[in-house]
Design a protein around this motif. Structure first.
Motif, PDB file in Angstrom:
ATOM      1  N   UNK A 103       0.805  -1.224   0.000  1.00  0.00           N
ATOM      2  CA  UNK A 103       0.000   0.000   0.000  1.00  0.00           C
ATOM      3  C   UNK A 103       0.833   1.267   0.000  1.00  0.00           C
ATOM      4  N   UNK A 104       2.154   1.108  -0.050  1.00  0.00           N
ATOM      5  CA  UNK A 104       3.091   2.233  -0.058  1.00  0.00           C
ATOM      6  C   UNK A 104       2.834   3.179   1.118  1.00  0.00           C
ATOM      7  N   UNK A 105       2.744   2.569   2.306  1.00  0.00           N
ATOM      8  CA  UNK A 105       2.582   3.341   3.533  1.00  0.00           C
ATOM      9  C   UNK A 105       3.804   3.109   4.424  1.00  0.00           C
ATOM     10  N   UNK A 106       3.855   3.812   5.534  1.00  0.00           N
ATOM     11  CA  UNK A 106       5.013   3.742   6.430  1.00  0.00           C
ATOM     12  C   UNK A 106       5.191   2.331   6.998  1.00  0.00           C
ATOM     13  N   UNK A 107       6.444   1.931   7.111  1.00  0.00           N
ATOM     14  CA  UNK A 107       6.781   0.628   7.690  1.00  0.00           C
ATOM     15  C   UNK A 107       6.804   0.723   9.212  1.00  0.00           C
ATOM     16  N   UNK A 108       6.673  -0.408   9.907  1.00  0.00           N
ATOM     17  CA  UNK A 108       6.547  -0.387  11.368  1.00  0.00           C
ATOM     18  C   UNK A 108       7.817  -0.041  12.141  1.00  0.00           C
ATOM     19  N   UNK A 109       8.992  -0.088  11.499  1.00  0.00           N
ATOM     20  CA  UNK A 109      10.215   0.296  12.219  1.00  0.00           C
ATOM     21  C   UNK A 109      11.001   1.318  11.413  1.00  0.00           C
ATOM     22  N   UNK A 110      11.744   2.145  12.113  1.00  0.00           N
ATOM     23  CA  UNK A 110      12.554   3.178  11.462  1.00  0.00           C
ATOM     24  C   UNK A 110      13.634   2.554  10.579  1.00  0.00           C
ATOM     25  N   UNK A 111      14.201   1.437  11.017  1.00  0.00           N
ATOM     26  CA  UNK A 111      15.264   0.809  10.228  1.00  0.00           C
ATOM     27  C   UNK A 111      14.723   0.278   8.901  1.00  0.00           C
ATOM     28  N   UNK A 112      13.575  -0.404   8.938  1.00  0.00           N
ATOM     29  CA  UNK A 112      12.990  -0.887   7.688  1.00  0.00           C
ATOM     30  C   UNK A 112      12.546   0.267   6.794  1.00  0.00           C
ATOM     31  N   UNK A 113      12.050   1.341   7.395  1.00  0.00           N
ATOM     32  CA  UNK A 113      11.666   2.521   6.608  1.00  0.00           C
ATOM     33  C   UNK A 113      12.890   3.124   5.936  1.00  0.00           C
ATOM     34  N   UNK A 114      14.014   3.150   6.639  1.00  0.00           N
ATOM     35  CA  UNK A 114      15.249   3.674   6.047  1.00  0.00           C
ATOM     36  C   UNK A 114      15.690   2.817   4.864  1.00  0.00           C
ATOM     37  N   UNK A 115      15.516   1.503   4.980  1.00  0.00           N
ATOM     38  CA  UNK A 115      15.852   0.606   3.878  1.00  0.00           C
ATOM     39  C   UNK A 115      14.934   0.857   2.681  1.00  0.00           C
ATOM     40  N   UNK A 116      13.657   1.025   2.945  1.00  0.00           N
ATOM     41  CA  UNK A 116      12.719   1.330   1.860  1.00  0.00           C
ATOM     42  C   UNK A 116      13.076   2.660   1.194  1.00  0.00           C
ATOM     43  N   UNK A 117      13.320   3.684   2.005  1.00  0.00           N
ATOM     44  CA  UNK A 117      13.643   4.996   1.464  1.00  0.00           C
ATOM     45  C   UNK A 117      14.918   4.962   0.625  1.00  0.00           C
ATOM     46  N   UNK A 118      15.927   4.253   1.118  1.00  0.00           N
ATOM     47  CA  UNK A 118      17.187   4.167   0.384  1.00  0.00           C
ATOM     48  C   UNK A 118      17.000   3.388  -0.919  1.00  0.00           C
ATOM     49  N   UNK A 119      16.250   2.301  -0.860  1.00  0.00           N
ATOM     50  CA  UNK A 119      15.985   1.514  -2.066  1.00  0.00           C
ATOM     51  C   UNK A 119      15.270   2.370  -3.103  1.00  0.00           C
ATOM     52  N   UNK A 120      14.280   3.129  -2.674  1.00  0.00           N
ATOM     53  CA  UNK A 120      13.587   4.032  -3.600  1.00  0.00           C
ATOM     54  C   UNK A 120      14.533   5.057  -4.199  1.00  0.00           C
ATOM     55  N   UNK A 121      15.441   5.580  -3.392  1.00  0.00           N
ATOM     56  CA  UNK A 121      16.418   6.547  -3.904  1.00  0.00           C
ATOM     57  C   UNK A 121      17.313   5.917  -4.959  1.00  0.00           C
ATOM     58  N   UNK A 122      17.765   4.707  -4.702  1.00  0.00           N
ATOM     59  CA  UNK A 122      18.605   3.999  -5.673  1.00  0.00           C
ATOM     60  C   UNK A 122      17.847   3.845  -6.994  1.00  0.00           C
ATOM     61  N   UNK A 123      16.579   3.417  -6.908  1.00  0.00           N
ATOM     62  CA  UNK A 123      15.770   3.202  -8.113  1.00  0.00           C
ATOM     63  C   UNK A 123      15.507   4.525  -8.828  1.00  0.00           C
TER      64      UNK A 123
END
Length: 182
Positions: A103-123
Motif C-alpha cells: 500500500x506504499x505506507x510507512x513501515x513499522x520500524x525506522x530501520x525498515x523505513x530507512x531501507x525502503x527509502x534508500x531503495x527508492x532513492x537507488x531506483x
C-alpha cells in the motif's frame, strides 16, 4: 503485438529445462514468470542466479521483502507484487510489513523505513544518491555492504519486472489471492 509463450518443461529450450524441472520439484509447478523467461535460457539462468545471490546477502527475510517489494511497487509490477506477497508469507514476514509495502505506507520500524527509502532513492535516482541519503542509510544501521546488496536486489527485480511488463505475464493461480494494482 506478439504474445509471449509460457513454456513448460516439455516445450522449453534445452538450456532452460533443468531450471524449470527444479521449479516443479520445489513449487509443484513452473511459475508463469519462469515459463516466460525460459524462451531465453540466459535470462532465466541470470534471474535465478541473482535470486540465489540476493537471498544469501546479509539481509534477513523482512529486509529482503522490503527491497523486493519496494522495487516491485515502484515499477508497478502486476506479477511480482502478488508473488512476493506469497513469498513473504512463506518466509513468515509480519503481515504489517507486507501490507505497508503493498500500500506504499510507512513501515513499522525506522530501520525498515530507512531501507525502503534508500531503495527508492537507488531506483529513482539510478544510483546517484546524495550524501545525505547515504548518511541516513548508514545512521539507520546499514553499511557499504548493504548499499551494494540493494543494487544486487535491484538487478534481480529489473529482470523480472521488465519481463513481466513486456510479456504481460499472467499471475499464477497460487498468487491470485494476493492480486495487486497501484
Amino acid at each position: 503485438m506478439s504474445e509471449f509463450k509460457i513454456h513448460t518443461v516439455d516445450t522449453a529450450p534445452e538450456g532452460s529445462k533443468q531450471i524449470l524441472e527444479g521449479a516443479v520439484k520445489q513449487m509443484g509447478v513452473v511459475p508463469n514468470l519462469f515459463g516466460t523467461m525460459a524462451e531465453s535460457p540466459s535470462i532465466l539462468k541470470a534471474y535465478t542466479q541473482l535470486n540465489e545471490h540476493f537471498t544469501n546477502t546479509s539481509f534477513n527475510a523482512e529486509e529482503l521483502t522490503v527491497v523486493w517489494q519496494t522495487i516491485n511497487v515502484e515499477h508497478e509490477c502486476h506479477y511480482c507484487v502478488p508473488a512476493h506477497t506469497a513469498i513473504a508469507h512463506s518466509m513468515k514476514v509480519d503481515e504489517a510489513i507486507t501490507e505497508a509495502l503493498r500500500n506504499d505506507t510507512a513501515l513499522p520500524t525506522a530501520k525498515l523505513q530507512a531501507l525502503k527509502d534508500f531503495t527508492l532513492s537507488i531506483v529513482r535516482e539510478r544510483g546517484n544518491v546524495s550524501a545525505a541519503e547515504m548518511e541516513a542509510f548508514f545512521a539507520a544501521g546499514y553499511g557499504q555492504q548493504q548499499v551494494l546488496e540493494v543494487i544486487l536486489g535491484l538487478s534481480q527485480k529489473v529482470i523480472s519486472n521488465y519481463v513481466n511488463h513486456v510479456a504481460q505475464t499472467p499471475v499464477d493461480p497460487m498468487f491470485e489471492s494476493f492480486a495487486w494494482k497501484k
